[in-house]
Design a protein around this motif. Sequence first.
Motif, PDB file in Angstrom:
ATOM      1  N   LEU A 132      -7.521  22.781  55.750  1.00 51.99           N
ATOM      2  CA  LEU A 132      -8.797  22.752  56.465  1.00 51.99           C
ATOM      3  C   LEU A 132      -8.631  23.194  57.915  1.00 51.99           C
ATOM      4  O   LEU A 132      -9.445  23.958  58.443  1.00 51.99           O
ATOM      5  N   ARG A 133      -7.574  22.725  58.539  1.00 46.61           N
ATOM      6  CA  ARG A 133      -7.383  22.990  59.967  1.00 46.61           C
ATOM      7  C   ARG A 133      -7.008  24.442  60.238  1.00 46.61           C
ATOM      8  O   ARG A 133      -7.551  25.064  61.166  1.00 46.61           O
ATOM      9  N   PHE A 134      -6.095  24.984  59.460  1.00 46.50           N
ATOM     10  CA  PHE A 134      -5.534  26.294  59.800  1.00 46.50           C
ATOM     11  C   PHE A 134      -6.124  27.459  58.997  1.00 46.50           C
ATOM     12  O   PHE A 134      -6.114  28.591  59.473  1.00 46.50           O
ATOM     13  N   ILE A 135      -6.625  27.183  57.813  1.00 44.22           N
ATOM     14  CA  ILE A 135      -7.077  28.271  56.944  1.00 44.22           C
ATOM     15  C   ILE A 135      -8.604  28.275  56.788  1.00 44.22           C
ATOM     16  O   ILE A 135      -9.270  29.265  57.107  1.00 44.22           O
ATOM     17  N   ILE A 136      -9.132  27.180  56.307  1.00 40.38           N
ATOM     18  CA  ILE A 136     -10.552  27.130  55.966  1.00 40.38           C
ATOM     19  C   ILE A 136     -11.434  26.929  57.199  1.00 40.38           C
ATOM     20  O   ILE A 136     -12.457  27.602  57.348  1.00 40.38           O
ATOM     21  N   GLY A 137     -11.019  26.005  58.082  1.00 44.09           N
ATOM     22  CA  GLY A 137     -11.836  25.667  59.244  1.00 44.09           C
ATOM     23  C   GLY A 137     -12.217  26.854  60.115  1.00 44.09           C
ATOM     24  O   GLY A 137     -13.402  27.055  60.416  1.00 44.09           O
ATOM     25  N   PRO A 138     -11.245  27.661  60.566  1.00 47.37           N
ATOM     26  CA  PRO A 138     -11.592  28.804  61.422  1.00 47.37           C
ATOM     27  C   PRO A 138     -12.560  29.787  60.765  1.00 47.37           C
ATOM     28  O   PRO A 138     -13.456  30.316  61.409  1.00 47.37           O
ATOM     29  N   GLN A 139     -12.370  30.016  59.460  1.00 43.37           N
ATOM     30  CA  GLN A 139     -13.270  30.931  58.758  1.00 43.37           C
ATOM     31  C   GLN A 139     -14.663  30.326  58.605  1.00 43.37           C
ATOM     32  O   GLN A 139     -15.674  31.019  58.757  1.00 43.37           O
ATOM     33  N   ALA A 140     -14.714  29.031  58.319  1.00 44.52           N
ATOM     34  CA  ALA A 140     -16.004  28.362  58.160  1.00 44.52           C
ATOM     35  C   ALA A 140     -16.766  28.348  59.475  1.00 44.52           C
ATOM     36  O   ALA A 140     -17.992  28.518  59.500  1.00 44.52           O
ATOM     37  N   LEU A 141     -16.049  28.143  60.568  1.00 48.16           N
ATOM     38  CA  LEU A 141     -16.703  28.130  61.876  1.00 48.16           C
ATOM     39  C   LEU A 141     -17.330  29.487  62.172  1.00 48.16           C
ATOM     40  O   LEU A 141     -18.441  29.567  62.707  1.00 48.16           O
TER      41      LEU A 141
END
Length: 219
Positions: A132-141
């Motif tokens: 979530l922190r390194f892969i999914i989070g930045p893209q979701a933001l």
Amino acid sequence: MNPTALLIQSMPVLLTGALLTIKFALLSMVFGLAAAVVLALMGISTSRSLVVISRIYVSVMRGTPLLVQIFVIYYGLPSLGISLDPTPAGVLALSANVAAYMSESMRGAILGIAQGQWLAAYSLGLTRIQTLRFIIGPQALRLAVPSLSNSLISLIKDTSLVSVITVTELLRSAQEVIAATYQPLPLYLTAAAIYWVLCMLLEGVQRVFERRLALPTRH
């Protein structure tokens, strides 16, 4: 007093109210965003209880008027021994309300990331939190920026509701001048124009962020 002289004389008061409106919106956005992240993570949690709690919260906050929520916090909480001054009560109400909307935007953005990226991260040994922190989070933001920006623009307008609990933001400032001059039309129109200008400026900032965060296109 003619309208031009009235506006020149009242403009410092209105601009002071507009500045408080901006501060109110930014504070509410910051606190609301923090709460929205928690709610979004609860909404995609593997814990059924956390998912239910987040859904109930979002349903209640989106299904009841913001004005009622302000009244509950400012006038209702004192009956439970919790008394808040108008400013923190207003920020709390706006933050709690906008958090519900932003959490759905963020949850949708997270769920919009391809499932294969989760699987690839797990295959590399990353935990769910790390993924979530390194892969999914930045893209979701990146995906959520338009919705989050729209929430801030709406928040600018929603701050007018805290005038009912005597917070001297833009609308309340205009009302105080009207009470002294008895000329509501030019002052309400001026307040509306200031709200419009603030929203237009934020829309410009939104477009800049969207261009900078846009994925490069292949030609």
